[in-house]
Scaffold this active site. Structure first.
Site, PDB file in Angstrom:
ATOM      1  N   ARG A  55       6.119  42.628  24.919  1.00  0.00           N
ATOM      2  CA  ARG A  55       5.701  41.457  24.125  1.00  0.00           C
ATOM      3  C   ARG A  55       5.595  40.212  25.004  1.00  0.00           C
ATOM      4  NH1 ARG A  55      10.178  41.512  19.792  1.00  0.00           N
ATOM      5  NH2 ARG A  55       9.175  39.742  18.805  1.00  0.00           N
ATOM      6  N   ARG A  80      -3.290  34.726  18.715  1.00  0.00           N
ATOM      7  CA  ARG A  80      -2.497  35.160  19.861  1.00  0.00           C
ATOM      8  C   ARG A  80      -3.389  35.588  21.014  1.00  0.00           C
ATOM      9  NH1 ARG A  80       2.317  36.907  16.608  1.00  0.00           N
ATOM     10  NH2 ARG A  80       4.064  37.211  18.010  1.00  0.00           N
ATOM     11  N   LYS A 132       9.533  30.177  16.138  1.00  0.00           N
ATOM     12  CA  LYS A 132       8.416  29.895  15.223  1.00  0.00           C
ATOM     13  C   LYS A 132       8.785  30.192  13.761  1.00  0.00           C
ATOM     14  CE  LYS A 132       5.429  32.706  17.174  1.00  0.00           C
ATOM     15  NZ  LYS A 132       6.180  33.248  18.314  1.00  0.00           N
TER      16      LYS A 132
HETATM   17  P1  AMP Z   1       5.889  38.029  14.999  1.00  0.00           P
HETATM   18  O1  AMP Z   1       6.674  38.224  13.748  1.00  0.00           O
HETATM   19  O2  AMP Z   1       4.946  36.868  14.954  1.00  0.00           O
HETATM   20  O3  AMP Z   1       6.756  38.055  16.228  1.00  0.00           O
HETATM   21  O4  AMP Z   1       4.935  39.333  15.128  1.00  0.00           O
HETATM   22  C1  AMP Z   1       5.481  40.634  15.249  1.00  0.00           C
HETATM   23  C2  AMP Z   1       4.444  41.553  15.883  1.00  0.00           C
HETATM   24  O5  AMP Z   1       3.290  41.655  15.037  1.00  0.00           O
HETATM   25  C3  AMP Z   1       3.895  41.083  17.231  1.00  0.00           C
HETATM   26  O6  AMP Z   1       4.744  41.437  18.314  1.00  0.00           O
HETATM   27  C4  AMP Z   1       2.573  41.840  17.273  1.00  0.00           C
HETATM   28  O7  AMP Z   1       2.762  43.195  17.590  1.00  0.00           O
HETATM   29  C5  AMP Z   1       2.108  41.765  15.814  1.00  0.00           C
HETATM   30  N1  AMP Z   1       1.286  40.554  15.601  1.00  0.00           N
HETATM   31  C6  AMP Z   1       1.645  39.441  14.919  1.00  0.00           C
HETATM   32  N2  AMP Z   1       0.662  38.522  14.954  1.00  0.00           N
HETATM   33  C7  AMP Z   1      -0.338  39.062  15.694  1.00  0.00           C
HETATM   34  C8  AMP Z   1      -1.594  38.604  16.131  1.00  0.00           C
HETATM   35  N3  AMP Z   1      -2.026  37.371  15.823  1.00  0.00           N
HETATM   36  N4  AMP Z   1      -2.355  39.437  16.884  1.00  0.00           N
HETATM   37  C9  AMP Z   1      -1.937  40.671  17.199  1.00  0.00           C
HETATM   38  N5  AMP Z   1      -0.748  41.175  16.843  1.00  0.00           N
HETATM   39  C10 AMP Z   1       0.060  40.383  16.093  1.00  0.00           C
END
Ligand code: AMP
Length: 216
Positions: free
Chosen positions: A173, A90, A15
């Site tokens: 995750r 999410r 992504k």
């Molecule tokens: P990402 O960079 O999108 O992989 O996000 C890193 C981490 O941030 C995720 O593993 C979650 O712990 C948190 N996170 C990101 N987006 C969300 C979301 N929409 N809802 C809840 N936690 C989030």
């Protein structure tokens, strides 16, 4: 041109990398909740400290915190030109909240791009992932090496491994993805917004496929 897009997929599906490529080509506001949390963590704000307590263990940040953050960002004037939501929603409550916010601010979601990838490949990608500390550019220890070891090609910043990219957090995750996020596939399919793309193909092929879809 399709605007107001959600980019969805399991951790490691690509992504972040794809979002960066799309933003070079299209004038959209990038709203990445993961990036917003990481910035807050770096600045050690109240939000950052709270987010870190969840993220470092692989858990999702609570819905009310995440929804408030996105609501504020989406309400800003610049999102009128179109936005790319990356990593949000999410959970089902997040998707329902987004539906309401989109109506309130008159910026309807026009497409949900869903990146499909098998679990073995996700684990390979995430365990080898390195990220630039300064500009966030993504690398991989085997398949996307920088020209100079440990240094970002784009800005010269140091590369690091995200603290949630370890085996323990990754398991949590992936579990959250299956339990909390995967149901959104049906949610958006029911609303005729879902478009699936196979993220196992080469990145430039995937980018071209998504680009042609967005230009429709
Ligand atoms: P990402 O960079 O999108 O992989 O996000 C890193 C981490 O941030 C995720 O593993 C979650 O712990 C948190 N996170 C990101 N987006 C969300 C979301 N929409 N809802 C809840 N936690 C989030």
């Amino acid at each position: 041109m399709i605007k107001n897009i959600i980019l969805m997929g399991p951790p490691g599906a690509g992504k972040g990398t794809l979002a960066k490529m799309l933003l070079k080509e299209y004038d959209l506001v990038h709203i990445s909740t993961g990036d917003m949390f990481r910035e807050a963590m770096k600045a050690k704000t109240e939000l950052g400290i709270l987010a870190d307590s969840y993220i470092s263990k692989g858990h999702l940040v609570p819905d009310e915190v995440t929804i408030a953050l996105v609501k504020e960002r989406l309400s800003r004037e610049d999102t009128l030109k179109g936005f790319l939501l990356d990593g949000f929603p999410r959970t089902l409550p997040q998707a329902e909240a987004l539906e309401k916010i989109a109506i309130e601010i008159s910026r309807p979601i026009e497409a949900v791009i869903n990146l499909e990838c098998d679990q073995k490949e996700l684990i390979r990608r995430i365990s080898g992932r390195r990220v630039c500390k300064v500009c966030g550019a993504p690398y991989h220890i085997d398949t996307l090496k920088p020209k100079v070891d440990g240094i970002c090609d784009t800005c010269g910043g140091p590369l690091y491994q995200r603290n949630d990219d370890n085996e323990e957090s990754l398991k949590v995750r992936l579990q959250h993805y299956v339990v909390d996020t995967k149901p959104l596939i049906d949610y958006y399919e029911d609303r005729n917004l879902l478009v699936n793309f196979n993220s196992l193909v080469a990145l430039d092929v995937l980018f071209d496929e998504i680009s042609s879809f967005l230009k429709k």
